[in-house]
Motif scaffolding. Structure first.
Motif, PDB file in Angstrom:
ATOM      1  N   THR A  27       0.836  -1.198   0.000  1.00 45.01           N
ATOM      2  CA  THR A  27       0.000   0.000   0.000  1.00 45.01           C
ATOM      3  C   THR A  27       0.872   1.249   0.000  1.00 45.01           C
ATOM      4  O   THR A  27       0.635   2.191  -0.769  1.00 45.01           O
ATOM      5  CB  THR A  27      -0.950   0.007   1.225  1.00 45.01           C
ATOM      6  N   LEU A  28       1.890   1.254   0.820  1.00 43.80           N
ATOM      7  CA  LEU A  28       2.796   2.401   0.884  1.00 43.80           C
ATOM      8  C   LEU A  28       3.559   2.539  -0.433  1.00 43.80           C
ATOM      9  O   LEU A  28       3.695   3.643  -0.965  1.00 43.80           O
ATOM     10  CB  LEU A  28       3.764   2.228   2.060  1.00 43.80           C
ATOM     11  N   TYR A  29       4.025   1.428  -0.973  1.00 43.87           N
ATOM     12  CA  TYR A  29       4.719   1.437  -2.261  1.00 43.87           C
ATOM     13  C   TYR A  29       3.806   2.005  -3.361  1.00 43.87           C
ATOM     14  O   TYR A  29       4.225   2.844  -4.158  1.00 43.87           O
ATOM     15  CB  TYR A  29       5.175   0.013  -2.621  1.00 43.87           C
ATOM     16  N   LEU A  36       2.201   9.618  -5.949  1.00 43.19           N
ATOM     17  CA  LEU A  36       3.284  10.604  -5.973  1.00 43.19           C
ATOM     18  C   LEU A  36       4.141  10.537  -7.233  1.00 43.19           C
ATOM     19  O   LEU A  36       5.082  11.311  -7.387  1.00 43.19           O
ATOM     20  CB  LEU A  36       4.160  10.436  -4.726  1.00 43.19           C
ATOM     21  N   ASP A  37       3.844   9.583  -8.116  1.00 44.15           N
ATOM     22  CA  ASP A  37       4.537   9.462  -9.403  1.00 44.15           C
ATOM     23  C   ASP A  37       6.054   9.337  -9.232  1.00 44.15           C
ATOM     24  O   ASP A  37       6.833   9.909  -9.986  1.00 44.15           O
ATOM     25  CB  ASP A  37       4.193  10.660 -10.304  1.00 44.15           C
ATOM     26  N   ARG A  38       6.455   8.573  -8.212  1.00 41.94           N
ATOM     27  CA  ARG A  38       7.882   8.346  -7.978  1.00 41.94           C
ATOM     28  C   ARG A  38       8.345   7.139  -8.796  1.00 41.94           C
ATOM     29  O   ARG A  38       7.553   6.285  -9.175  1.00 41.94           O
ATOM     30  CB  ARG A  38       8.156   8.137  -6.492  1.00 41.94           C
ATOM     31  N   ASP A  39       9.623   7.051  -9.002  1.00 42.95           N
ATOM     32  CA  ASP A  39      10.225   5.957  -9.762  1.00 42.95           C
ATOM     33  C   ASP A  39       9.974   4.619  -9.063  1.00 42.95           C
ATOM     34  O   ASP A  39      10.240   4.501  -7.863  1.00 42.95           O
ATOM     35  CB  ASP A  39      11.729   6.215  -9.889  1.00 42.95           C
ATOM     36  N   PRO A  69      -0.180  12.174   5.360  1.00 42.46           N
ATOM     37  CA  PRO A  69      -0.561  12.685   4.034  1.00 42.46           C
ATOM     38  C   PRO A  69       0.551  12.408   3.014  1.00 42.46           C
ATOM     39  O   PRO A  69       1.721  12.277   3.373  1.00 42.46           O
ATOM     40  CB  PRO A  69      -0.743  14.186   4.260  1.00 42.46           C
ATOM     41  N   ASP A  70       0.153  12.333   1.749  1.00 46.32           N
ATOM     42  CA  ASP A  70       1.110  12.039   0.680  1.00 46.32           C
ATOM     43  C   ASP A  70       2.286  13.013   0.655  1.00 46.32           C
ATOM     44  O   ASP A  70       3.419  12.614   0.376  1.00 46.32           O
ATOM     45  CB  ASP A  70       0.416  12.052  -0.689  1.00 46.32           C
ATOM     46  N   THR A  71       2.042  14.286   0.937  1.00 42.19           N
ATOM     47  CA  THR A  71       3.142  15.264   0.894  1.00 42.19           C
ATOM     48  C   THR A  71       4.218  14.917   1.919  1.00 42.19           C
ATOM     49  O   THR A  71       5.408  15.046   1.632  1.00 42.19           O
ATOM     50  CB  THR A  71       2.618  16.695   1.157  1.00 42.19           C
ATOM     51  N   LEU A  72       3.801  14.455   3.087  1.00 43.50           N
ATOM     52  CA  LEU A  72       4.772  14.074   4.123  1.00 43.50           C
ATOM     53  C   LEU A  72       5.484  12.771   3.735  1.00 43.50           C
ATOM     54  O   LEU A  72       6.695  12.638   3.929  1.00 43.50           O
ATOM     55  CB  LEU A  72       4.067  13.934   5.472  1.00 43.50           C
ATOM     56  N   ILE A  73       4.742  11.835   3.174  1.00 40.86           N
ATOM     57  CA  ILE A  73       5.363  10.583   2.706  1.00 40.86           C
ATOM     58  C   ILE A  73       6.388  10.895   1.620  1.00 40.86           C
ATOM     59  O   ILE A  73       7.470  10.309   1.588  1.00 40.86           O
ATOM     60  CB  ILE A  73       4.294   9.584   2.217  1.00 40.86           C
ATOM     61  N   ASN A  74       6.064  11.835   0.746  1.00 40.72           N
ATOM     62  CA  ASN A  74       6.993  12.221  -0.311  1.00 40.72           C
ATOM     63  C   ASN A  74       8.275  12.806   0.290  1.00 40.72           C
ATOM     64  O   ASN A  74       9.381  12.479  -0.145  1.00 40.72           O
ATOM     65  CB  ASN A  74       6.326  13.231  -1.255  1.00 40.72           C
ATOM     66  N   SER A  75       8.151  13.645   1.303  1.00 38.51           N
ATOM     67  CA  SER A  75       9.325  14.222   1.962  1.00 38.51           C
ATOM     68  C   SER A  75      10.146  13.150   2.673  1.00 38.51           C
ATOM     69  O   SER A  75      11.378  13.170   2.640  1.00 38.51           O
ATOM     70  CB  SER A  75       8.899  15.298   2.959  1.00 38.51           C
ATOM     71  N   LEU A  76       9.463  12.195   3.313  1.00 36.32           N
ATOM     72  CA  LEU A  76      10.166  11.075   3.949  1.00 36.32           C
ATOM     73  C   LEU A  76      10.885  10.222   2.906  1.00 36.32           C
ATOM     74  O   LEU A  76      12.002   9.744   3.140  1.00 36.32           O
ATOM     75  CB  LEU A  76       9.192  10.220   4.754  1.00 36.32           C
ATOM     76  N   ALA A  77      10.266  10.049   1.750  1.00 28.58           N
ATOM     77  CA  ALA A  77      10.906   9.288   0.669  1.00 28.58           C
ATOM     78  C   ALA A  77      12.148  10.018   0.172  1.00 28.58           C
ATOM     79  O   ALA A  77      13.175   9.387  -0.115  1.00 28.58           O
ATOM     80  CB  ALA A  77       9.920   9.050  -0.471  1.00 28.58           C
ATOM     81  N   ASP A  78      12.071  11.347   0.082  1.00 33.05           N
ATOM     82  CA  ASP A  78      13.258  12.124  -0.313  1.00 33.05           C
ATOM     83  C   ASP A  78      14.387  11.916   0.689  1.00 33.05           C
ATOM     84  O   ASP A  78      15.556  11.766   0.307  1.00 33.05           O
ATOM     85  CB  ASP A  78      12.924  13.614  -0.417  1.00 33.05           C
ATOM     86  N   GLU A  79      14.050  11.897   1.977  1.00 31.90           N
ATOM     87  CA  GLU A  79      15.073  11.643   2.995  1.00 31.90           C
ATOM     88  C   GLU A  79      15.624  10.227   2.874  1.00 31.90           C
ATOM     89  O   GLU A  79      16.823  10.003   3.026  1.00 31.90           O
ATOM     90  CB  GLU A  79      14.500  11.865   4.396  1.00 31.90           C
ATOM     91  N   ALA A  80      14.749   9.266   2.573  1.00 30.00           N
ATOM     92  CA  ALA A  80      15.201   7.878   2.403  1.00 30.00           C
ATOM     93  C   ALA A  80      16.175   7.769   1.237  1.00 30.00           C
ATOM     94  O   ALA A  80      17.155   7.024   1.309  1.00 30.00           O
ATOM     95  CB  ALA A  80      14.002   6.955   2.199  1.00 30.00           C
TER      96      ALA A  80
END
Length: 135
Positions: A27-29, A36-39, A69-80
Motif C-alpha cells: 500500500t505504501l509502495y 506521488l509518481d515516484r520511480d 498525508p502524501d506530501t509528508l510521505i513524499n518528503s520522507l521518501a526524499d530523505e530515504a
C-alpha cells in the motif's frame, strides 16, 4: 521524480519481488508510485529501507506512515533517498556541520538519532540486510 543515482539494488521490480511485500508495504509502495509518481525501482528501495528502519526502531513505522498525508510521505521518501545515497557510496558527500539535520522527518518518525553519517558508517550491514530481504 526519478534519480540519476545508479542503485546497487535490483533496478527492476519483478512481480515476484512485489509479492514479497506485505499488504501494508504494498500500500505504501503504491502510494509512492501511483499517488506521488515516484520511480518504481527507487520506491522499492525506499520501502525496503523503511522496513529495515522499522526493525531497527522496533516500531510499527510503516503502518504509522500510512496515516500520513502524501506530501509528508513524499518528503520522507526524499530523505530515504538521501540515506540510500549514503549507503551506496564509499565517499561521504555531506557537511559534518549539517549532517545531523539532513533527515529530520525520519529522525522524528523513528524517534532515533539516526543521521546520514550513521547510514554511511553502517552501509555494508544495512545494504546486506535490505538486499537480502528483497532479492
Amino acid at each position: 521524480m526519478g534519480s540519476s543515482s545508479s542503485y546497487v539494488l535490483n533496478p527492476m521490480v519483478s512481480p515476484e519481488e512485489f509479492k514479497i511485500f506485505h499488504t501494508i508495504d504494498r500500500t505504501l509502495y503504491t502510494r509512492l508510485v501511483v499517488n506521488l509518481d515516484r520511480d518504481p525501482a527507487e520506491s522499492m528501495q525506499v520501502v525496503a529501507l523503511w522496513i529495515w528502519l522499522e526493525r531497527e526502531a522496533r516500531d510499527n513505522l510503516v503502518k504509522r506512515m500510512l496515516a500520513l498525508p502524501d506530501t509528508l510521505i513524499n518528503s520522507l521518501a526524499d530523505e530515504a533517498v538521501l540515506c540510500l545515497n549514503c549507503i551506496e557510496t564509499d565517499r561521504f558527500h555531506f557537511s559534518t556541520k549539517t549532517v545531523n539535520d539532513e533527515i529530520p522527518l525520519t529522525q522524528q518518525l523513528t524517534k532515533t538519532g539516526f543521521s546520514l553519517r550513521f547510514f554511511h558508517d553502517n552501509r555494508l550491514g544495512i545494504l546486506r540486510a535490505i538486499t537480502k530481504d528483497h532479492q
